[in-house]
Each structure stands twice: as C-alpha cells, then as structure tokens.
Scaffold this motif. Structure first.
Motif, PDB file in Angstrom:
ATOM      1  N   VAL A   1      29.690  64.743  10.252  1.00 49.11           N
ATOM      2  CA  VAL A   1      30.010  64.173  11.572  1.00 49.11           C
ATOM      3  C   VAL A   1      28.896  63.204  11.978  1.00 49.11           C
ATOM      4  N   TRP A   2      29.271  61.936  12.167  1.00 50.27           N
ATOM      5  CA  TRP A   2      28.299  60.905  12.533  1.00 50.27           C
ATOM      6  C   TRP A   2      28.694  60.229  13.851  1.00 50.27           C
ATOM      7  N   TRP A   3      27.688  59.996  14.654  1.00 53.41           N
ATOM      8  CA  TRP A   3      27.850  59.268  15.922  1.00 53.41           C
ATOM      9  C   TRP A   3      27.439  57.823  15.704  1.00 53.41           C
ATOM     10  N   VAL A   4      28.306  56.894  16.066  1.00 57.09           N
ATOM     11  CA  VAL A   4      27.998  55.460  16.004  1.00 57.09           C
ATOM     12  C   VAL A   4      27.799  54.967  17.429  1.00 57.09           C
TER      13      VAL A   4
ATOM     14  N   VAL B   1      32.398  58.802  13.015  1.00 56.93           N
ATOM     15  CA  VAL B   1      32.921  58.864  11.655  1.00 56.93           C
ATOM     16  C   VAL B   1      32.851  60.324  11.222  1.00 56.93           C
ATOM     17  N   VAL B   2      33.948  60.813  10.646  1.00 55.70           N
ATOM     18  CA  VAL B   2      34.040  62.229  10.291  1.00 55.70           C
ATOM     19  C   VAL B   2      34.562  62.369   8.872  1.00 55.70           C
ATOM     20  N   ASP B   3      33.909  63.226   8.101  1.00 55.09           N
ATOM     21  CA  ASP B   3      34.458  63.635   6.817  1.00 55.09           C
ATOM     22  C   ASP B   3      35.225  64.924   7.071  1.00 55.09           C
ATOM     23  N   ASP B   4      36.532  64.796   7.245  1.00 55.51           N
ATOM     24  CA  ASP B   4      37.372  65.944   7.572  1.00 55.51           C
ATOM     25  C   ASP B   4      37.950  66.501   6.278  1.00 55.51           C
ATOM     26  N   ASN B   5      37.220  67.418   5.672  1.00 55.59           N
ATOM     27  CA  ASN B   5      37.703  68.041   4.441  1.00 55.59           C
ATOM     28  C   ASN B   5      38.004  67.007   3.359  1.00 55.59           C
ATOM     29  N   GLY B   6      37.163  65.973   3.270  1.00 56.25           N
ATOM     30  CA  GLY B   6      37.359  64.941   2.257  1.00 56.25           C
ATOM     31  C   GLY B   6      38.145  63.739   2.724  1.00 56.25           C
TER      32      GLY B   6
ATOM     33  N   LEU C   1      35.384  71.912  12.008  1.00 61.73           N
ATOM     34  CA  LEU C   1      34.161  71.090  12.068  1.00 61.73           C
ATOM     35  C   LEU C   1      33.307  71.411  13.298  1.00 61.73           C
ATOM     36  N   SER C   2      33.823  72.261  14.177  1.00 59.93           N
ATOM     37  CA  SER C   2      33.140  72.654  15.422  1.00 59.93           C
ATOM     38  C   SER C   2      32.766  71.451  16.281  1.00 59.93           C
ATOM     39  N   VAL C   3      33.763  70.555  16.448  1.00 67.05           N
ATOM     40  CA  VAL C   3      33.539  69.341  17.227  1.00 67.05           C
ATOM     41  C   VAL C   3      34.740  69.049  18.124  1.00 67.05           C
ATOM     42  N   ALA C   4      34.454  68.518  19.321  1.00 70.36           N
ATOM     43  CA  ALA C   4      35.509  68.015  20.205  1.00 70.36           C
ATOM     44  C   ALA C   4      35.180  66.574  20.574  1.00 70.36           C
TER      45      ALA C   4
END
Length: 220
Positions: free
Chosen positions: A10-13, A22-27, A155-158
């Motif tokens: 999980v990246w914050w731009v 930008v998120v790598d959601d299970n690939g 991913l424990s993100v909202a």
C-alpha cells in the motif's frame, strides 16, 4: 519522494492538492483515484517509483467524480484498465449527464469539466456492497451523490475519499463549501463506522493518512 509506503503493498502518492494510492491487491495492481489532469506526470513518476509501469495497473477505483480525483484518467499515457465508480458519478464521468445547476458543488463540477480529457477506458458501474478484488464498496452520498469508500479487510485499509479529510492530526468531515449535501455527508459517517471492518490504515483524499488504528481515528 512523493511516494510513501504505508504498509506491505500500500503506497500513498502525495500529489499537489490531493492524494492518490497504489495498491498491490493480491497481485492485482490497483490505482485509487488519479489526481488533477495536470498532475499526471507526477503520478506516472510515482507509479514508476513503486517499481511498476502504468501499463501494469489492472484496475482503477474512483471514490467520486471531482476533477482532483478523476482528472488523471484521460491524461495518464499507457493506462489500460477498467475503472470502478458508483453508477451515479459514472454518468458524469462519461458525460452522459451533466451536473445540476442548483447546487454550488455541481456548478463547480460543471465549470471545471472542460479541463479533462474524455474517459476512453471501460467503466464498471458499482453499487453499495459490491466487491472488487479484496475491496468492498460503501456508498456514502453527500460529498457527491455517488461518493464511495473502498475498504479491504485483507489489506487492513480504508480509502475514505472525501467523506472526511485529515486536518491537524485528526479526521474531520468534508467542508461545507465543497460538499454537495453537508448534512447527508455528516449523517453517513456513523453508519460507515458501523459497517466497515476493522482497519489500520485510514487513507483520506486530502491530508496525511493514518497507518495505525485507522478505524478508531474515523470513529473519533
């Protein structure tokens, strides 16, 4: 760098005036919101910074129809992925309908719409409760009619969009001036808190994300 890693995948731009993620959601590489049209070079550089190419993005999640969240869509060269957005805001995104003339928010959306290129990517219209990858869509009208929060328990993100923003170290409701229906937006927040799974990362559209106990920050 304008890119901050918030957690694994999980990246914050930190774009001028607005956040994208930008998120790598299970690939599956997922872009959440796209900034202003003129921020697309910065966003492209950020995606490269993460170690990915724009062409590797497999899906785009849009929290709502506002020029600072959708503007990059027609401006990012090489983007080729489906766009997920609530059906109400999708009509404006695709220019099937124009925002109204009676509300200050819709008037500003209408006035700024010429700034963006048309959307040529496939648009998937979503509803409250729909799932995309590990994300569930939570419709929270108010800021815009179709405003949607995307949360992933995995991913424990909202991704909170503009239902709230970070200000001085806390989350506050979206300001009256830029909100279509301030009372509706306020009323949506307690329901959202009740519905969301527990999550660490609270990622708003504006301000600094929280990486710990995000659900508690939103409840507060």
């Amino acid at each position: 760098s304008m890119v901050t890693r918030l957690a694994d995948g999980v990246w914050w731009v930190d774009l001028p005036g607005v956040n994208a993620y930008v998120v790598d959601d299970n690939g599956s590489l997922t872009l959440v919101d796209t900034g202003f049209p003129w921020g697309s070079d910065t966003l492209a550089a950020a995606i490269t910074d993460v170690g990915e190419a724009i062409g590797d993005i497999e899906r785009i999640l849009l929290t709502h129809f506002d020029i600072d969240h959708i503007g990059g869509l027609g401006a990012l060269a090489g983007l080729d992925a489906p766009v997920y957005v609530n059906r109400i805001d999708a009509a404006y995104l695709l220019r099937e309908e124009k925002p109204g003339l009676t509300n200050r928010k819709e008037l500003s959306q209408r006035a700024l719409d010429w700034l963006r290129a048309p959307v040529t990517l496939p648009v998937e219209r979503i509803e409250d409760g729909d799932t995309v990858g590990s994300f569930t869509a939570y419709h929270t009208g108010g800021h815009t009619a179709g405003h949607t929060v995307f949360a992933s328990e995995f991913l424990s993100v909202a991704f909170l969009g503009d239902v709230v923003r970070e200000s001085d170290g806390r989350l506050v409701p979206s300001p009256w001036l830029i909100t279509q229906d301030y009372a509706e937006n306020l009323a949506a927040i307690p329901g959202l808190v009740d519905q969301l799974p527990s999550f660490e990362i609270a990622a708003p559209g504006h301000g600094v994300p929280f990486v710990k106990r995000g659900d508690q920050r939103l409840a507060d």
